[in-house]
Motif scaffolding. Structure first.
Motif, PDB file in Angstrom:
ATOM      1  N   PHE A  17       0.849  -1.256  -0.043  1.00 20.93           N
ATOM      2  CA  PHE A  17      -0.040   0.097   0.176  1.00 20.93           C
ATOM      3  C   PHE A  17       0.790   1.214   0.005  1.00 20.93           C
ATOM      4  CE2 PHE A  17      -2.726   3.300   2.119  1.00 20.93           C
ATOM      5  CZ  PHE A  17      -3.601   3.481   1.311  1.00 20.93           C
ATOM      6  N   SER A  18       1.945   1.218   0.658  1.00 18.23           N
ATOM      7  CA  SER A  18       2.823   2.407   0.776  1.00 18.23           C
ATOM      8  C   SER A  18       3.547   2.911  -0.392  1.00 18.23           C
ATOM      9  CB  SER A  18       4.020   2.022   1.764  1.00 18.23           C
ATOM     10  OG  SER A  18       5.004   1.311   1.250  1.00 18.23           O
ATOM     11  N   VAL A  19       3.454   2.010  -1.601  1.00 18.23           N
ATOM     12  CA  VAL A  19       4.107   2.356  -2.998  1.00 18.23           C
ATOM     13  C   VAL A  19       3.074   2.511  -3.790  1.00 18.23           C
ATOM     14  CG1 VAL A  19       6.384   1.385  -2.320  1.00 18.23           C
ATOM     15  CG2 VAL A  19       4.748  -0.013  -3.374  1.00 18.23           C
ATOM     16  N   VAL A  20       1.604   2.544  -3.426  1.00 13.70           N
ATOM     17  CA  VAL A  20       0.698   2.663  -4.586  1.00 13.70           C
ATOM     18  C   VAL A  20       0.765   4.171  -5.335  1.00 13.70           C
ATOM     19  CG1 VAL A  20      -1.345   3.675  -3.119  1.00 13.70           C
ATOM     20  CG2 VAL A  20      -1.970   2.079  -4.778  1.00 13.70           C
ATOM     21  N   ASP A  21       1.496   4.924  -4.507  1.00 16.55           N
ATOM     22  CA  ASP A  21       1.559   6.272  -5.138  1.00 16.55           C
ATOM     23  C   ASP A  21       2.688   6.405  -6.051  1.00 16.55           C
ATOM     24  OD1 ASP A  21       3.421   6.539  -3.290  1.00 16.55           O
ATOM     25  OD2 ASP A  21       2.761   8.283  -2.256  1.00 16.55           O
ATOM     26  N   HIS A  25       8.276   6.957   0.550  1.00 13.77           N
ATOM     27  CA  HIS A  25       8.757   7.953   1.235  1.00 13.77           C
ATOM     28  C   HIS A  25       9.607   7.705   2.622  1.00 13.77           C
ATOM     29  CE1 HIS A  25       6.460  10.891  -1.338  1.00 13.77           C
ATOM     30  NE2 HIS A  25       5.706  10.005  -1.482  1.00 13.77           N
ATOM     31  N   GLU A  26      10.263   8.405   3.017  1.00  8.39           N
ATOM     32  CA  GLU A  26      11.323   8.109   3.975  1.00  8.39           C
ATOM     33  C   GLU A  26      10.217   8.016   5.329  1.00  8.39           C
ATOM     34  OE1 GLU A  26      14.852   9.881   6.905  1.00  8.39           O
ATOM     35  OE2 GLU A  26      14.437  10.684   4.763  1.00  8.39           O
ATOM     36  N   ARG A  27       9.386   8.977   5.463  1.00 15.03           N
ATOM     37  CA  ARG A  27       8.376   8.898   6.354  1.00 15.03           C
ATOM     38  C   ARG A  27       7.607   7.779   6.535  1.00 15.03           C
ATOM     39  NH1 ARG A  27       5.686  14.479   7.207  1.00 15.03           N
ATOM     40  NH2 ARG A  27       4.871  13.689   9.200  1.00 15.03           N
ATOM     41  N   LEU A  74      -3.191   5.511   8.462  1.00 14.36           N
ATOM     42  CA  LEU A  74      -2.013   6.442   9.041  1.00 14.36           C
ATOM     43  C   LEU A  74      -1.093   6.566   8.433  1.00 14.36           C
ATOM     44  CD1 LEU A  74      -1.951   5.084  12.924  1.00 14.36           C
ATOM     45  CD2 LEU A  74      -2.489   7.367  12.056  1.00 14.36           C
ATOM     46  N   LEU A  75      -0.722   5.230   7.525  1.00  9.94           N
ATOM     47  CA  LEU A  75       0.302   5.150   6.321  1.00  9.94           C
ATOM     48  C   LEU A  75       0.010   6.174   5.374  1.00  9.94           C
ATOM     49  CD1 LEU A  75       3.043   3.705   5.641  1.00  9.94           C
ATOM     50  CD2 LEU A  75       1.535   1.925   4.737  1.00  9.94           C
ATOM     51  N   MET A  76      -1.027   6.181   5.049  1.00 15.79           N
ATOM     52  CA  MET A  76      -1.552   6.882   3.868  1.00 15.79           C
ATOM     53  C   MET A  76      -1.287   8.605   4.224  1.00 15.79           C
ATOM     54  SD  MET A  76      -5.360   7.151   2.094  1.00 15.79           S
ATOM     55  CE  MET A  76      -6.175   7.812   3.503  1.00 15.79           C
ATOM     56  N   HIS A  77      -1.312   8.824   5.327  1.00 17.31           N
ATOM     57  CA  HIS A  77      -1.106  10.371   5.785  1.00 17.31           C
ATOM     58  C   HIS A  77       0.384  10.613   5.916  1.00 17.31           C
ATOM     59  CE1 HIS A  77      -5.270  11.385   5.512  1.00 17.31           C
ATOM     60  NE2 HIS A  77      -5.680  10.586   6.210  1.00 17.31           N
ATOM     61  N   CYS A  78       1.218   9.490   6.199  1.00 14.92           N
ATOM     62  CA  CYS A  78       2.470   9.549   6.743  1.00 14.92           C
ATOM     63  C   CYS A  78       3.472  10.709   5.856  1.00 14.92           C
ATOM     64  CB  CYS A  78       3.334   8.376   6.757  1.00 14.92           C
ATOM     65  SG  CYS A  78       3.350   7.401   8.057  1.00 14.92           S
TER      66      CYS A  78
END
Length: 133
Positions: A17-21, A25-27, A74-78
């Motif tokens: 999910f973190s790389v769907v964009d 990102h580092e955060r 939460l990850l989405m907003h990181c």
């Protein structure tokens, strides 16, 4: 959550999910590493998750599904940027988890309007419990 493999699968879902964009990102990476530590995932296993495809694990407990959904939110907003692809994907994931679409929308809206992007655990559970009644 008892099995180490289940924890790995949940973390793998978060990584995907973190790389769907299109970018990790580092955060987001720091957030993922905190979750890995909280789940007692070995550092080498955590790093390996970035280089392998994992089978999806069905989370049986509704409480654990809500927890995982919130972690993903939460990850989405990181990274401080809310991408349309992330919003579409998180709705899709929540629905595939069997969570109520109205509760998903309420939680995401509350997080979006919060200055910290964090909501209380009580509110989170209350929103999903309301939908059961």
């Amino acid at each position: 959550m008892e099995k180490y493999e289940e924890k790995l699968a949940l973390l793998a879902e978060m990584i995907a999910f973190s790389v769907v964009d299109g970018k990790l990102h580092e955060r987001e990476y720091l957030f993922l590493s905190m979750i890995a530590e909280e789940l007692s995932i070995e550092k080498t296993d955590f790093k390996n998750l970035f280089h392998q495809e994992n089978d999806r694990v069905v989370i049986k407990s509704e409480f654990e599904r809500i927890q995982q959904f919130y972690r993903l939110a939460l990850l989405m907003h990181c990274d401080g940027v809310l991408h349309e692809r992330e919003q579409i994907k998180i709705h899709e994931i929540g629905i595939n988890m069997g969570l109520n679409p109205h509760a998903i929308k309420r939680v995401l809206k509350a997080m979006e309007t919060s200055s910290t992007k964090i909501i209380s655990p009580e509110f989170l559970l209350e929103v999903f419990q309301e939908q059961l009644n």
